[in-house]
Scaffold this active site. Structure first.
Site, short mmCIF file in Angstrom:
data_model
loop_
_atom_site.label_atom_id
_atom_site.label_comp_id
_atom_site.label_asym_id
_atom_site.label_seq_id
_atom_site.Cartn_x
_atom_site.Cartn_y
_atom_site.Cartn_z
CE1 TYR A 198 9.73 0.77 24.29
CE2 TYR A 198 8.04 0.72 22.59
CZ TYR A 198 8.75 0.08 23.58
OH TYR A 198 8.52 -1.24 23.86
CE LYS B 15 2.42 -0.56 19.87
NZ LYS B 15 3.58 0.29 20.01
CE1 TYR C 237 7.89 -1.19 29.66
CE2 TYR C 237 7.00 -2.77 28.07
CZ TYR C 237 7.94 -1.79 28.41
OH TYR C 237 8.91 -1.43 27.51
CG ASP D 133 9.04 2.77 14.95
OD1 ASP D 133 7.95 2.26 14.60
OD2 ASP D 133 9.61 2.52 16.03
C1 LIG Z 1 5.03 -0.23 20.33
C2 LIG Z 1 6.10 0.31 19.48
C3 LIG Z 1 7.16 -0.50 19.04
C4 LIG Z 1 7.32 -1.93 19.50
O1 LIG Z 1 6.29 -2.73 19.03
P1 LIG Z 1 5.98 -4.14 19.74
O2 LIG Z 1 4.94 -4.76 18.87
O3 LIG Z 1 5.47 -3.80 21.11
O4 LIG Z 1 7.24 -4.91 19.77
C5 LIG Z 1 8.10 0.05 18.20
N1 LIG Z 1 8.01 1.33 17.81
C6 LIG Z 1 7.00 2.14 18.20
C7 LIG Z 1 6.95 3.54 17.70
C8 LIG Z 1 6.02 1.66 19.06
O5 LIG Z 1 5.04 2.46 19.49
#
Ligand SMILES: *Cc1c(COP(=O)(O)O)cnc(C)c1O
Length: 424
Positions: free
Chosen positions: A146, A268, A19, A239
């Site tokens: 996202y 994460k 990015y 998610d």
């Molecule tokens: C950051 C994020 C992703 C992608 O995760 P990466 O480890 O960066 O591939 C997917 N969904 C959500 C809600 C996110 O915040």
């Protein structure tokens, strides 16, 4: 321009950053160590990490019990193929984690990051219906969503600046409006009236659309969407890659609405922010849909480092730290955020202040809104000079700190934002 060290010189010559527009960015800052809520750069300057280093650092940097678990595991079993083999860190992590997620999730599929956790969820959903002999091929996703940067994850994410170069390569999804702006439940109902039996799954970021601008939506809408999915036999994918492990207050954002998804994506904070790992959690019903003596009914997906023992050990150590003391720390951050929100509400240049658990977000009042808005870049620079790491999403500024952040740390960040906004 400051003189480059051997590190920044090598970086400038050879590294391509994420990015990052290398034609319009300053040299990256060389970080040499981290401790608790702070990063330390090569000149010894302390920087308060108010965004948990892209939302991953959970308890704090270099947290000693996680660091020790990693060191021990690395000396015992660092890696083994995960097809046909298993190990204590993975099996016990699955058991310990599944005990703490919303009811009904009983299986854990390991992958590498948030994007792959989403890819796996979407693949499980599509193949599950195919194995059942039902022609459900449509994935439904939210506007401003996202879900990651791989092709499947991009497909379910909002289309725009990030995805434009690949637009015709992405699969089509049915889109619901941003739940902050519109009645998303009514929109889903309308969509289902026309094509309920075509829909395989709905994917959402529970309670907060993260990268879309920390847009917080209601538990009531979440419940409405969940109920519609249940009524029409549609799989509900939560998610929780960003919201998981307490960021929004409770351990998982689904808890705000008292709902259980069919699939949950995690990453994460899962290892406390020490090592990459993704996880897709599913119900027993989904798992059973694939279980068969017939090898063709296999989920043909896996990554080289699936369930890496060191990452699993870090995740177990991090999970153990999510105790009552940690709940209290998160509540203290929220209390602090709420006081700051009251202050921001009467600060000129700031609008739309919102808080959910350890996340505080607000919009700077500017004319050229959006991701490429330069105001965020300016604030980022000003904040860094004051020893605070912020990374606004366009004109949206937010704090998403590690749980060890103190009131004094947070106050520094609030002051930075307020002073900047007042001067606008
Ligand atoms: C950051 C994020 C992703 C992608 O995760 P990466 O480890 O960066 O591939 C997917 N969904 C959500 C809600 C996110 O915040």
């Amino acid at each position: 321009m400051t003189l480059r060290s051997s590190v920044t010189a090598a970086d400038a010559a050879h590294v391509w950053h994420p990015y990052t527009q290398h034609g319009a960015s300053d040299d990256p800052i060389e970080i040499v160590r981290a401790d608790g809520a702070y990063l330390f750069d090569a000149s010894g300057r302390a920087i308060f990490d108010a965004i948990s280093s892209w939302w991953v650092t959970l308890h704090g940097h270099a947290e000693p019990t996680i660091a020790a678990a990693i060191a021990d595991q690395a000396r015992t079993l660092e890696q083994v193929i995960f097809a046909g083999f298993t190990h204590e860190p993975a099996a016990l992590l699955a058991e310990e984690l599944l005990r703490r997620v919303p009811n009904g999730l009983t299986r854990m599929f390991f992958s590498d990051d948030g994007s792959t956790a989403v890819e796996v969820a979407v693949k499980i959903a599509l193949q599950y219906w195919q194995l059942r002999g039902e022609n459900r091929r449509v994935i439904v996703a939210l506007e401003n969503a996202y879900h990651g940067d791989t092709f499947g994850a991009m497909s379910v994410s909002a289309r725009g600046l990030f995805t434009d170069p690949f637009a015709e390569k992405l699969f089509e999804v049915a889109r619901l409006p941003d739940p902050v702006d519109a009645d998303v439940v009514a929109a889903f109902e309308r969509l289902l009236a026309a094509r309920a039996s075509d829909v395989a799954a709905l994917i959402v970021e529970p309670m907060v659309l993260g990268s879309g601008g920390m847009r917080m939506w209601s538990a009531e809408s979440m419940r409405g969407l969940r109920e519609l999915c249940a009524r029409h036999g549609i799989l509900f994918i939560a998610d929780e890659v960003m919201t998981g492990f307490g960021r929004t207050g409770p351990l998982f954002a689904c808890e705000h609405a008292g709902i259980s998804p069919d699939l949950m994506c995690l990453s994460k904070g899962i290892t406390g922010g020490f090592l990459p790992m993704g996880a897709t959690l599913t119900t027993e019903e989904l798992f059973a849909g694939f279980r068969s003596p017939d090898r063709k009914r296999t989920l043909f997906h896996g990554h080289s480092y699936t369930a890496n023992p060191i990452a699993c050990a870090a995740a177990r150590a991090s999970l153990a730290l999510l105790d009552e003391a940690c709940d209290a720390r998160r509540r203290a951050i929220e209390t602090s955020h709420r006081a700051a929100a009251t202050r921001f509400e009467s600060t000129p240049g700031i609008s739309n202040v919102r808080v959910l658990g350890t996340i505080l977000a607000a919009d700077l009042v500017v004319k050229d809104a959006g991701y490429l808005s330069t105001i965020g870049q300016t604030l980022k620079r000003v904040a860094l000079d004051a020893g605070v790491l912020l990374r606004p999403l366009g004109d949206t500024v937010y704090l998403l700190p590690p749980y060890c952040a103190t009131t004094a740390d947070l106050d520094r960040a609030y002051d930075c934002i307020a002073e900047f906004a007042e001067a606008l």
